[in-house]
Design a protein around this motif. Structure first.
Motif, PDB file in Angstrom:
ATOM      1  N   GLN A 134     -39.320 -13.771  29.042  1.00 20.54           N
ATOM      2  CA  GLN A 134     -38.244 -13.899  28.807  1.00 20.54           C
ATOM      3  C   GLN A 134     -37.191 -13.533  30.057  1.00 20.54           C
ATOM      4  O   GLN A 134     -36.088 -14.109  30.270  1.00 20.54           O
ATOM      5  CB  GLN A 134     -37.837 -12.754  27.656  1.00 20.54           C
ATOM      6  N   LEU A 135     -37.603 -12.783  30.795  1.00 22.26           N
ATOM      7  CA  LEU A 135     -36.867 -12.507  32.156  1.00 22.26           C
ATOM      8  C   LEU A 135     -36.960 -13.721  32.880  1.00 22.26           C
ATOM      9  O   LEU A 135     -35.806 -14.077  33.529  1.00 22.26           O
ATOM     10  CB  LEU A 135     -37.557 -11.429  32.854  1.00 22.26           C
ATOM     11  N   THR A 136     -37.941 -14.568  33.055  1.00 23.28           N
ATOM     12  CA  THR A 136     -38.166 -15.693  33.586  1.00 23.28           C
ATOM     13  C   THR A 136     -37.213 -16.852  33.100  1.00 23.28           C
ATOM     14  O   THR A 136     -36.481 -17.493  33.911  1.00 23.28           O
ATOM     15  CB  THR A 136     -39.484 -16.134  33.712  1.00 23.28           C
ATOM     16  N   LYS A 137     -37.104 -16.915  31.910  1.00 25.19           N
ATOM     17  CA  LYS A 137     -36.206 -17.816  31.076  1.00 25.19           C
ATOM     18  C   LYS A 137     -34.892 -17.339  31.468  1.00 25.19           C
ATOM     19  O   LYS A 137     -33.827 -18.327  31.462  1.00 25.19           O
ATOM     20  CB  LYS A 137     -36.217 -17.638  29.646  1.00 25.19           C
ATOM     21  N   MET A 138     -34.532 -16.065  31.667  1.00 28.95           N
ATOM     22  CA  MET A 138     -33.044 -15.731  31.807  1.00 28.95           C
ATOM     23  C   MET A 138     -32.679 -16.207  33.241  1.00 28.95           C
ATOM     24  O   MET A 138     -31.569 -16.974  33.476  1.00 28.95           O
ATOM     25  CB  MET A 138     -32.831 -14.193  31.926  1.00 28.95           C
ATOM     26  N   VAL A 139     -33.739 -16.248  34.229  1.00 23.77           N
ATOM     27  CA  VAL A 139     -33.477 -16.957  35.562  1.00 23.77           C
ATOM     28  C   VAL A 139     -33.335 -18.157  35.350  1.00 23.77           C
ATOM     29  O   VAL A 139     -32.548 -19.058  36.232  1.00 23.77           O
ATOM     30  CB  VAL A 139     -34.766 -16.418  36.501  1.00 23.77           C
ATOM     31  N   ASN A 140     -33.984 -18.882  34.601  1.00 22.99           N
ATOM     32  CA  ASN A 140     -33.745 -20.317  34.362  1.00 22.99           C
ATOM     33  C   ASN A 140     -32.351 -20.832  34.291  1.00 22.99           C
ATOM     34  O   ASN A 140     -31.711 -21.680  34.562  1.00 22.99           O
ATOM     35  CB  ASN A 140     -34.798 -20.793  33.305  1.00 22.99           C
ATOM     36  N   GLN A 141     -31.837 -19.981  33.230  1.00 15.92           N
ATOM     37  CA  GLN A 141     -30.558 -20.142  32.216  1.00 15.92           C
ATOM     38  C   GLN A 141     -29.604 -19.866  33.375  1.00 15.92           C
ATOM     39  O   GLN A 141     -28.345 -20.821  33.465  1.00 15.92           O
ATOM     40  CB  GLN A 141     -30.331 -19.624  30.974  1.00 15.92           C
ATOM     41  N   ILE A 142     -29.629 -18.921  34.047  1.00 22.48           N
ATOM     42  CA  ILE A 142     -28.684 -18.647  35.295  1.00 22.48           C
ATOM     43  C   ILE A 142     -28.558 -19.716  36.299  1.00 22.48           C
ATOM     44  O   ILE A 142     -27.326 -20.199  36.582  1.00 22.48           O
ATOM     45  CB  ILE A 142     -29.220 -17.069  35.973  1.00 22.48           C
ATOM     46  N   CYS A 143     -29.607 -20.261  36.802  1.00 19.40           N
ATOM     47  CA  CYS A 143     -29.789 -21.342  37.758  1.00 19.40           C
ATOM     48  C   CYS A 143     -29.014 -22.517  36.977  1.00 19.40           C
ATOM     49  O   CYS A 143     -28.302 -23.292  37.554  1.00 19.40           O
ATOM     50  CB  CYS A 143     -31.025 -21.569  38.240  1.00 19.40           C
ATOM     51  N   ILE A 144     -29.522 -22.960  35.817  1.00 22.72           N
ATOM     52  CA  ILE A 144     -28.869 -24.098  35.123  1.00 22.72           C
ATOM     53  C   ILE A 144     -27.199 -23.887  35.165  1.00 22.72           C
ATOM     54  O   ILE A 144     -26.555 -24.918  35.452  1.00 22.72           O
ATOM     55  CB  ILE A 144     -29.395 -24.304  33.643  1.00 22.72           C
ATOM     56  N   ALA A 145     -26.659 -22.910  34.539  1.00 19.70           N
ATOM     57  CA  ALA A 145     -25.135 -22.664  34.486  1.00 19.70           C
ATOM     58  C   ALA A 145     -24.339 -22.941  35.700  1.00 19.70           C
ATOM     59  O   ALA A 145     -23.877 -23.515  35.671  1.00 19.70           O
ATOM     60  CB  ALA A 145     -24.887 -21.160  33.999  1.00 19.70           C
ATOM     61  N   GLY A 146     -25.152 -22.244  37.032  1.00 22.61           N
ATOM     62  CA  GLY A 146     -24.442 -22.755  38.063  1.00 22.61           C
ATOM     63  C   GLY A 146     -24.343 -24.269  38.519  1.00 22.61           C
ATOM     64  O   GLY A 146     -23.529 -24.729  39.082  1.00 22.61           O
ATOM     65  N   LEU A 147     -25.571 -25.055  38.446  1.00 24.00           N
ATOM     66  CA  LEU A 147     -25.993 -26.325  38.771  1.00 24.00           C
ATOM     67  C   LEU A 147     -24.925 -27.209  37.944  1.00 24.00           C
ATOM     68  O   LEU A 147     -24.330 -28.022  38.426  1.00 24.00           O
ATOM     69  CB  LEU A 147     -27.385 -26.621  38.382  1.00 24.00           C
ATOM     70  N   VAL A 148     -24.997 -26.806  36.535  1.00 31.25           N
ATOM     71  CA  VAL A 148     -24.070 -27.848  35.891  1.00 31.25           C
ATOM     72  C   VAL A 148     -22.574 -27.651  36.202  1.00 31.25           C
ATOM     73  O   VAL A 148     -21.783 -28.817  36.193  1.00 31.25           O
ATOM     74  CB  VAL A 148     -24.227 -27.589  34.156  1.00 31.25           C
TER      75      VAL A 148
END
Length: 289
Positions: free
Chosen positions: A170-184
């Motif tokens: 779950q912590l790794t998925k949070m990293v994934n979503q953090i990165c996507i938010a900035g990219l989009v």
């Protein structure tokens, strides 16, 4: 071949359960809150249905879940008709929900007490990744339990990794979503700027996507963004749910997430525009309103 249950047949769970049946060759029993969805799945894939999570999980070797949030997850596991009430000793519960690390640790401890394994295994790759069986799966749990579960997860996962103990997936998925938010947000601003500058978006993307600015979001979302279509992909409501989990965890661990917090507020504005079910690339719509 294993005896498998799948709880939650949303846009992700429905095809994932299908891959467990067809590609994995397992015997699959499904449960969904809306029974008609489960009946439709059974008619399409030839599996069985159950009236509640407990009956779905009874006697199964592996039980998967993909539901909405922490509360949903507690309900389908620990509730009176929850899967944990009937799971047999030595079986494994694999949770593909994007939820908090806290609930993952809670359920892992409860599973251990009851004599079965638990893996938190959120996924990335969107609806298309689920339908094509090429999801990235981020796992947390005991290494021996992970090794037993991995061959079954491979029915719908292309990249499957153990990130650490319970909660690490779950912590790794949070990293994934953090990165996507900035990219989009960056992609939305780039396209918005290019339009204002009178540039040909197709030509711009064809060049910059091959350089340092390139990303999965750019390759897969720029066309629909340029056309003002936001009915493809992960919904804004879901992204805000995920970002709330990220920000809450950051408050606990002391991480500073200024861009994530800002993009979360941008998505709040998109919701106010009527875009709750638009996909996450609709950040561009906010700039163009």
């Amino acid at each position: 071949m294993a005896q498998v249950a799948f709880i939650g047949l949303g846009v992700m769970g429905y095809p994932m359960a299908g891959h467990l049946k067809n590609r994995g060759g397992h015997e699959v029993t499904v449960y969904n809150r809306t029974a008609a969805k489960a009946e439709k799945w059974a008619a399409e894939y030839g599996g069985a249905t159950a009236p509640n999570p407990a009956e779905a999980a009874s006697g199964k070797d592996f039980v998967f879940s993909c539901v909405g949030n922490d509360d949903d997850l507690r309900s389908v596991t620990l509730g009176p008709d929850g899967a944990f009430q009937t799971m047999k000793a030595g079986s494994i519960f694999i949770d593909n929900t994007t939820a908090s690390a806290e609930i993952a640790r809670e359920l892992a401890a409860e599973a251990e007490k009851r004599g079965f394994g638990f893996i938190d295994a959120p996924v990335s790759g969107g609806q298309a990744g689920a339908e094509n069986g090429v999801l990235s799966v981020m796992c947390g749990g005991d290494p021996a339990t992970f090794e037993r579960a991995k061959p079954v997860i491979e029915a719908f996962g292309r990249t499957i990794g153990l990130m650490g103990p319970a909660g690490a997936g779950q912590l790794t998925k949070m990293v994934n979503q953090i990165c996507i938010a900035g990219l989009v947000q960056g992609l939305a601003e780039g396209i918005h700027f290019a339009k204002k500058a009178g540039l040909d978006i197709e030509k711009v993307i064809s060049v910059i996507s091959k350089g340092a600015a390139g990303s999965w979001q750019m390759e897969n979302r720029y066309k629909t963004m340029n056309e003002g279509r936001y009915d493809f992909g992960f919904a804004v409501d879901w992204m805000r749910k995920d970002l709330a989990i990220c920000l809450a965890e950051a408050n606990r661990n002391g991480a500073k997430l200024p861009v994530t917090a800002l993009v979360d507020q941008f998505y709040k504005e998109v919701q106010a525009m009527g875009g709750r079910r638009w996909d996450t690339s609709s950040l561009l719509a906010r700039l163009e309103r």
